[in-house]
Enzyme design. Sequence first.
Site, PDB file in Angstrom:
ATOM      1  CG  ASN A 181      -7.691   0.900  -0.607  1.00  8.97           C
ATOM      2  OD1 ASN A 181      -7.813   1.881  -0.900  1.00  8.97           O
ATOM      3  ND2 ASN A 181      -8.434   0.466  -0.244  1.00  8.97           N
ATOM      4  N   PRO A 219       5.315   1.365  21.258  1.00 10.67           N
ATOM      5  CG  PRO A 219       5.491   1.789  23.744  1.00 10.67           C
ATOM      6  CD  PRO A 219       6.186   0.783  22.495  1.00 10.67           C
ATOM      7  N   GLY A 221      -3.312  -0.385  17.690  1.00  5.75           N
ATOM      8  CA  GLY A 221      -2.534  -0.725  16.432  1.00  5.75           C
ATOM      9  C   GLY A 221      -1.728   0.723  15.893  1.00  5.75           C
ATOM     10  CE  LYS A 234      -4.273  -2.073   1.990  1.00  6.62           C
ATOM     11  NZ  LYS A 234      -5.326  -1.756   3.000  1.00  6.62           N
ATOM     12  CG  ASN A 278       1.393  -0.144  17.880  1.00  4.61           C
ATOM     13  OD1 ASN A 278       0.892  -1.138  17.523  1.00  4.61           O
ATOM     14  ND2 ASN A 278       2.777   0.206  17.509  1.00  4.61           N
ATOM     15  NE  ARG A 279       3.973  -6.104  18.828  1.00  2.18           N
ATOM     16  CZ  ARG A 279       4.005  -7.170  18.169  1.00  2.18           C
ATOM     17  NH1 ARG A 279       3.643  -8.379  18.305  1.00  2.18           N
ATOM     18  NH2 ARG A 279       4.238  -6.855  16.739  1.00  2.18           N
ATOM     19  CE  LYS A 283       6.786  -0.418  13.808  1.00  4.24           C
ATOM     20  NZ  LYS A 283       6.395  -1.558  13.516  1.00  4.24           N
ATOM     21  CG  LEU A 288     -10.111  -1.807  11.797  1.00  5.96           C
ATOM     22  CD1 LEU A 288      -9.180  -0.746  11.337  1.00  5.96           C
ATOM     23  CD2 LEU A 288     -11.624  -1.237  11.682  1.00  5.96           C
ATOM     24  CB  ALA A 334      -5.469  -1.247   8.930  1.00  3.70           C
TER      25      ALA A 334
HETATM   26  P1  NAP Z   1       0.142  -4.039   9.881  1.00  2.00           P
HETATM   27  O1  NAP Z   1       0.381  -3.124   9.065  1.00  2.00           O
HETATM   28  O2  NAP Z   1       0.877  -5.379  10.070  1.00  2.00           O
HETATM   29  O3  NAP Z   1       0.007  -3.677  11.490  1.00  2.00           O
HETATM   30  C1  NAP Z   1      -0.430  -4.396  12.545  1.00  2.00           C
HETATM   31  C2  NAP Z   1      -0.300  -3.602  13.748  1.00  2.00           C
HETATM   32  O4  NAP Z   1      -0.842  -4.399  14.801  1.00  2.00           O
HETATM   33  C3  NAP Z   1       0.828  -2.952  14.151  1.00  2.00           C
HETATM   34  O5  NAP Z   1       0.682  -1.687  14.969  1.00  2.00           O
HETATM   35  C4  NAP Z   1       1.318  -4.115  15.271  1.00  2.00           C
HETATM   36  O6  NAP Z   1       2.227  -3.493  16.091  1.00  2.00           O
HETATM   37  C5  NAP Z   1       0.055  -4.581  15.887  1.00  2.00           C
HETATM   38  N1  NAP Z   1       0.190  -5.889  16.142  1.00  2.00           N
HETATM   39  C6  NAP Z   1       0.535  -6.914  15.672  1.00  2.00           C
HETATM   40  N2  NAP Z   1       0.674  -8.126  16.304  1.00  2.00           N
HETATM   41  C7  NAP Z   1       0.482  -7.792  17.482  1.00  2.00           C
HETATM   42  C8  NAP Z   1       0.385  -8.536  18.726  1.00  2.00           C
HETATM   43  N3  NAP Z   1       0.720  -9.812  18.801  1.00  2.00           N
HETATM   44  N4  NAP Z   1       0.162  -7.936  19.690  1.00  2.00           N
HETATM   45  C9  NAP Z   1      -0.205  -6.615  19.707  1.00  2.00           C
HETATM   46  N5  NAP Z   1      -0.077  -5.811  18.741  1.00  2.00           N
HETATM   47  C10 NAP Z   1       0.058  -6.178  17.634  1.00  2.00           C
HETATM   48  O7  NAP Z   1      -1.322  -4.666   9.694  1.00  2.00           O
HETATM   49  P2  NAP Z   1      -2.467  -3.824   8.976  1.00  2.00           P
HETATM   50  O8  NAP Z   1      -2.581  -3.849   7.429  1.00  2.00           O
HETATM   51  O9  NAP Z   1      -2.707  -2.520   9.732  1.00  2.00           O
HETATM   52  O10 NAP Z   1      -3.831  -4.829   9.117  1.00  2.00           O
HETATM   53  C11 NAP Z   1      -4.294  -4.927  10.665  1.00  2.00           C
HETATM   54  C12 NAP Z   1      -5.547  -5.645  10.560  1.00  2.00           C
HETATM   55  O11 NAP Z   1      -6.608  -4.822  10.031  1.00  2.00           O
HETATM   56  C13 NAP Z   1      -5.435  -7.073   9.744  1.00  2.00           C
HETATM   57  O12 NAP Z   1      -6.204  -7.869  10.778  1.00  2.00           O
HETATM   58  C14 NAP Z   1      -6.220  -6.887   8.482  1.00  2.00           C
HETATM   59  O13 NAP Z   1      -6.957  -7.997   8.156  1.00  2.00           O
HETATM   60  C15 NAP Z   1      -7.336  -5.821   8.886  1.00  2.00           C
HETATM   61  N6  NAP Z   1      -7.652  -5.004   8.036  1.00  2.00           N
HETATM   62  C16 NAP Z   1      -9.043  -5.034   7.817  1.00  2.00           C
HETATM   63  C17 NAP Z   1      -9.663  -4.396   6.561  1.00  2.00           C
HETATM   64  C18 NAP Z   1     -11.101  -4.549   6.225  1.00  2.00           C
HETATM   65  O14 NAP Z   1     -11.521  -4.117   5.232  1.00  2.00           O
HETATM   66  N7  NAP Z   1     -11.796  -4.935   7.286  1.00  2.00           N
HETATM   67  C19 NAP Z   1      -8.674  -3.533   5.631  1.00  2.00           C
HETATM   68  C20 NAP Z   1      -7.635  -3.470   5.981  1.00  2.00           C
HETATM   69  C21 NAP Z   1      -6.933  -4.160   7.021  1.00  2.00           C
HETATM   70  P3  NAP Z   1       3.777  -3.224  16.329  1.00  2.00           P
HETATM   71  O15 NAP Z   1       3.733  -1.744  15.528  1.00  2.00           O
HETATM   72  O16 NAP Z   1       4.141  -3.241  17.522  1.00  2.00           O
HETATM   73  O17 NAP Z   1       4.321  -4.305  15.324  1.00  2.00           O
END
Ligand code: NAP
Length: 462
Positions: free
Chosen positions: A291, A352, A326, A269, A349-350, A354, A410, A330
């Site tokens: 996106n 901080p 988070g 993205k 966020n996990r 970020k 989400l 997203a």
């Molecule tokens: P991403 O860029 O990888 O970000 C993930 C975030 O979650 C980061 O802030 C990460 O923290 C945190 N995280 C990951 N694992 C964790 C854990 N075990 N404990 C605590 N925090 C954790 O992912 P993303 O693209 O934002 O996607 C996130 C979610 O949104 C996904 O489940 C995705 O399916 C969903 N989503 C849904 C839609 C929809 O249309 N409904 C659209 C887009 C995304 P750190 O910074 O510490 O790594």
Amino acid sequence: MKRIVFCGFRGTGKTDVGKIVAGKTGLPFLDTDTLIEQQTGRSIPDIFHEDGEERFREEERKVIAGLPKSGAVISTGGGVVTDPENMEHLRRDSVVFVLNADIDTIEARLSRKPRPPLTGLPLREEIAEMMDRRRQHYHAAADFCIDTSETTPEAAAGAVMDLLAKGTIPGQHRAPCISFFKTGRIPPKCMELLMKVLADNPPDPLTRLMGVAGYPCAHSRGPRLFNALFGHYGLDYHYTWFEDPELDEILRVARHLDVKGLSVTIPFKQEIIPFIDEVEEHAAQQIGAVNTVVFACGTATGYNTDWIGVRKPLVDLKGSKAVLLGAGGAAAGAAFALTDLDMDVTILNRTPAKAKAMAERFGCRWGELSDFDTIRPDVVVNSTPLGMKPDDLMPVSPDLLHAGMTVFDLVYTPPVTPLIEAARKAGCTTITGTEMFIGQAKEQFYLFFGIDVPGEKIRELL
Ligand code: NAP
């Protein structure tokens, strides 16, 4: 026989080119402006002058809804593309050519044939202003674009006839593109359909391709949804998976296949931005992620529709106190949506650091996940992936959820996450990730085709 429809700004040659194409194909030629004049018994300048543009648009909508459903060449007025209802009618079982021309050419042509003004501006400024305003709509309307600036109507009609016969996927690109898809994880039935589009002698050379670009993206619900929508709206498109670890490779194949659009997902993205020509200013540039890419009239334009999927279900909660869990991809769209709704937002966020960086970009507060119990928010948005796997921890302890809160997760696989279940038990209002998916897909379809799909239709097809 599909209808052949011409759209485009005034002075791009829709009537002249359309008449020649009608002659060459033996199909009847219809011009919507002429039909409006016949239907109302008045000239278009008179309708504009006496009753205004809105009245004209009403007549135009009636004429477009009543056009023959097949076997005709149709030339339309310059503004039809801005109305989603018109686009739904005009795109069904049709091939839409958008004719383009540069501003000097249009000005010269319009100076010879005056038309009712659309603004109070001098002609050249009006052309620039209106072309800019309608640009996104012309891009959405176009199956194919032809620039008529440096050409005669006969030559432009020749280009149309060529496209109708051969489509836009050059023969030499078919085999390498087939190898690309064969290394991916496309289910056999979908592969069979894709191979028909990519065959040396495809049954329909006008079928256009599009798809989801990501790695991994084989889990994406996009192909199923978009292909069902193509069937529903009579659009000659096929949507597939462009799954590869290298974005370069995906874009090389997408350009060879002259795709109309790509949905972009993890991890591309942000990475895609330098590869595209324009990024929409209001949201995509602020969020820093794209996106949706629309390829039309020689330009690749990037948009972000994720934030719309977050904003819409929360629109009645303007000004609330919100926590966003988070700070990943997203979360950027969610932070933009929440601040757009004037919410008082804290990003937890996990990692901080970020959260801090994102909070500074969007003017929010920030903290660690454990700070949740000090905030007592009205709205909680989970943008971590926690909840996707059965053994995941909860992003927030169930004890901290209480009636009166709105909890938006989400995550959409599974459709009901443990967070949503816990929030329901606590008496919270809940919104699932499916709502975000529907909202962003609806907007994406509008950007790709100019058609406004009801959210309920998307829900039914998912
Ligand atoms: P991403 O860029 O990888 O970000 C993930 C975030 O979650 C980061 O802030 C990460 O923290 C945190 N995280 C990951 N694992 C964790 C854990 N075990 N404990 C605590 N925090 C954790 O992912 P993303 O693209 O934002 O996607 C996130 C979610 O949104 C996904 O489940 C995705 O399916 C969903 N989503 C849904 C839609 C929809 O249309 N409904 C659209 C887009 C995304 P750190 O910074 O510490 O790594």
